[in-house]
Scaffold this active site. Structure first.
Site, PDB file in Angstrom:
ATOM      1  N   SER A   1       0.826  -1.207   0.000  1.00 30.54           N
ATOM      2  CA  SER A   1       0.000   0.000   0.000  1.00 30.54           C
ATOM      3  C   SER A   1       0.867   1.267   0.000  1.00 30.54           C
ATOM      4  O   SER A   1       0.345   2.365  -0.036  1.00 30.54           O
ATOM      5  CB  SER A   1      -0.882   0.008   1.248  1.00 30.54           C
ATOM      6  OG  SER A   1      -0.053   0.068   2.392  1.00 30.54           O
TER       7      SER A   1
ATOM      8  N   GLY B   1      -5.187  -1.244   5.534  1.00 33.83           N
ATOM      9  CA  GLY B   1      -5.551  -1.884   6.803  1.00 33.83           C
ATOM     10  C   GLY B   1      -7.000  -1.723   7.243  1.00 33.83           C
ATOM     11  O   GLY B   1      -7.529  -2.565   7.958  1.00 33.83           O
TER      12      GLY B   1
ATOM     13  N   CYS C   1       2.642  -7.133   1.515  1.00 36.38           N
ATOM     14  CA  CYS C   1       1.712  -6.492   2.443  1.00 36.38           C
ATOM     15  C   CYS C   1       0.919  -7.593   3.138  1.00 36.38           C
ATOM     16  O   CYS C   1       0.291  -8.424   2.467  1.00 36.38           O
ATOM     17  CB  CYS C   1       0.775  -5.584   1.646  1.00 36.38           C
ATOM     18  SG  CYS C   1      -0.612  -4.964   2.606  1.00 36.38           S
TER      19      CYS C   1
ATOM     20  N   CYS D   1       3.059  -6.319   9.927  1.00 39.14           N
ATOM     21  CA  CYS D   1       2.768  -5.364   8.851  1.00 39.14           C
ATOM     22  C   CYS D   1       4.125  -4.970   8.292  1.00 39.14           C
ATOM     23  O   CYS D   1       5.069  -4.751   9.064  1.00 39.14           O
ATOM     24  CB  CYS D   1       2.035  -4.143   9.410  1.00 39.14           C
ATOM     25  SG  CYS D   1       1.979  -2.722   8.290  1.00 39.14           S
ATOM     26  N   THR D   2       4.224  -4.889   6.986  1.00 37.98           N
ATOM     27  CA  THR D   2       5.544  -4.668   6.387  1.00 37.98           C
ATOM     28  C   THR D   2       6.109  -3.270   6.650  1.00 37.98           C
ATOM     29  O   THR D   2       7.291  -3.027   6.432  1.00 37.98           O
ATOM     30  CB  THR D   2       5.499  -4.939   4.870  1.00 37.98           C
ATOM     31  OG1 THR D   2       4.492  -4.116   4.278  1.00 37.98           O
ATOM     32  CG2 THR D   2       5.203  -6.395   4.591  1.00 37.98           C
ATOM     33  N   HIS D   3       5.269  -2.372   7.150  1.00 41.20           N
ATOM     34  CA  HIS D   3       5.773  -1.047   7.528  1.00 41.20           C
ATOM     35  C   HIS D   3       6.534  -1.076   8.871  1.00 41.20           C
ATOM     36  O   HIS D   3       7.384  -0.235   9.122  1.00 41.20           O
ATOM     37  CB  HIS D   3       4.614  -0.051   7.674  1.00 41.20           C
ATOM     38  CG  HIS D   3       4.066   0.455   6.382  1.00 41.20           C
ATOM     39  ND1 HIS D   3       3.308  -0.319   5.540  1.00 41.20           N
ATOM     40  CD2 HIS D   3       4.182   1.659   5.781  1.00 41.20           C
ATOM     41  CE1 HIS D   3       2.960   0.400   4.491  1.00 41.20           C
ATOM     42  NE2 HIS D   3       3.479   1.610   4.608  1.00 41.20           N
TER      43      HIS D   3
HETATM   44  N1  DGL Z   1       2.038  -2.696   4.841  1.00 39.73           N
HETATM   45  C1  DGL Z   1       0.763  -3.278   4.925  1.00 39.73           C
HETATM   46  C2  DGL Z   1       0.746  -4.571   5.722  1.00 39.73           C
HETATM   47  O1  DGL Z   1       1.746  -5.262   5.738  1.00 39.73           O
HETATM   48  C3  DGL Z   1      -0.473  -2.471   5.159  1.00 39.73           C
HETATM   49  C4  DGL Z   1      -0.431  -1.112   5.619  1.00 39.73           C
HETATM   50  C5  DGL Z   1      -1.722  -0.390   5.385  1.00 39.73           C
HETATM   51  O2  DGL Z   1      -1.863   0.153   4.293  1.00 39.73           O
HETATM   52  O3  DGL Z   1      -2.607  -0.403   6.246  1.00 39.73           O
HETATM   53  O4  DGL Z   1      -0.237  -4.939   6.302  1.00 39.73           O
END
Ligand code: DGL
Length: 254
Positions: free
Chosen positions: A12, A44, A74, A181-183
């Site tokens: 995302s 999310g 993601c 979450c990848t962030h």
């Molecule tokens: N990076 C995403 C994940 O691993 C989602 C982040 C988002 O857009 O809410 O879930």
């Protein structure tokens, strides 16, 4: 499919850089198209239907560009759309990520664990099954509403305030943190500032290995000697996102 063709990878936003970085460690000679879907960020809080439609469009784009594999970098999109995308596009190699809770089960079962992920991931059936299968009975689950969004924004102060507000109550008890979450691997330092010296679990490394195994099995590994190219595309054409993506790509040690 051709060995030299690209691997398509999407998230995302720029969070998927934490997945790409792990992939690059073991597949440095491949060409990559990274698609940051900041126009639809955050994923999310979206419904299953919305996520499936968004991901379907991205996957179609990658297929048009003849990508030899597609990586869903993601957790939310993986939880909600991977199964249906594989049914719709059975010819394609579609690799998905999941919170690394199995690793806790396998290596740190005895310890108090916190799983951090988006609301979408946590409410998904896929996550429920994973959790039930590997439950160590010492786990707390935290839906981090809005966190990926402020990481995406890159505002350090907001991140610190968010973590203080939402993580302080776990300080001193939690030993394992699953970054679902990848962030979140982008803010490991900030999480440790609140929780102390915790051990992190991240699914990116297993995903990278799995991708390499599949490419090998299908004889699709790019055997050129040179490092591959990375082509970054942002769905809202954000230069700010582009700059941050390349900065993380250079500096990030996961
Ligand atoms: N990076 C995403 C994940 O691993 C989602 C982040 C988002 O857009 O809410 O879930």
């Amino acid at each position: 499919m051709n060995k030299r063709e690209s691997i398509g990878i999407f998230d995302s936003g720029i969070g998927g850089v934490t997945v790409l970085k792990e992939i690059l460690k073991i597949l440095p000679n491949e060409n990559y198209i990274y698609y940051s879907d900041s126009k639809n960020n955050p994923y999310g809080d979206k419904t299953d239907k919305e996520i499936i439609n968004i991901c379907d469009k991205i996957v179609k784009k990658f297929i048009e560009q003849k990508c030899k594999a597609i990586v869903i970098a993601c957790n939310t999109a993986s939880a909600k759309a991977a199964k249906i995308l594989r049914t719709r596009y059975p010819e394609e190699i579609i690799i998905a990520i999941e919170p690394a809770y199995k690793m806790v089960h396998d290596y740190e079962y005895e310890k108090e664990t916190l799983i951090m992920a988006t609301k979408g991931t946590i409410e998904s059936e896929k996550f429920y099954k994973l959790y039930k299968k590997y439950d160590n009975h010492k786990t707390q689950i935290l839906a981090c509403k809005g966190l990926a969004d402020i990481i995406e924004e890159g505002n350090k102060e907001k991140i610190q305030i968010y973590l203080q507000r939402n993580l302080s109550k776990y300080g001193g008890t939690i030993k394992n943190v699953v970054l679902g979450c990848t962030h979140y691997p982008l803010i490991k330092k900030e999480i440790q500032e609140v929780l102390g010296n915790v051990k992190f679990f991240n699914g990116a490394n297993s995903l990278a290995k799995h991708l390499k195994d599949i490419l090998k099995e299908k004889n699709l590994i790019n055997d050129s000697e040179k490092n591959g190219k990375i082509n970054f595309i942002d769905s809202s054409n954000s230069q700010y996102k582009k700059q941050r993506f390349y900065k993380y790509l250079e500096k990030l040690v996961i």
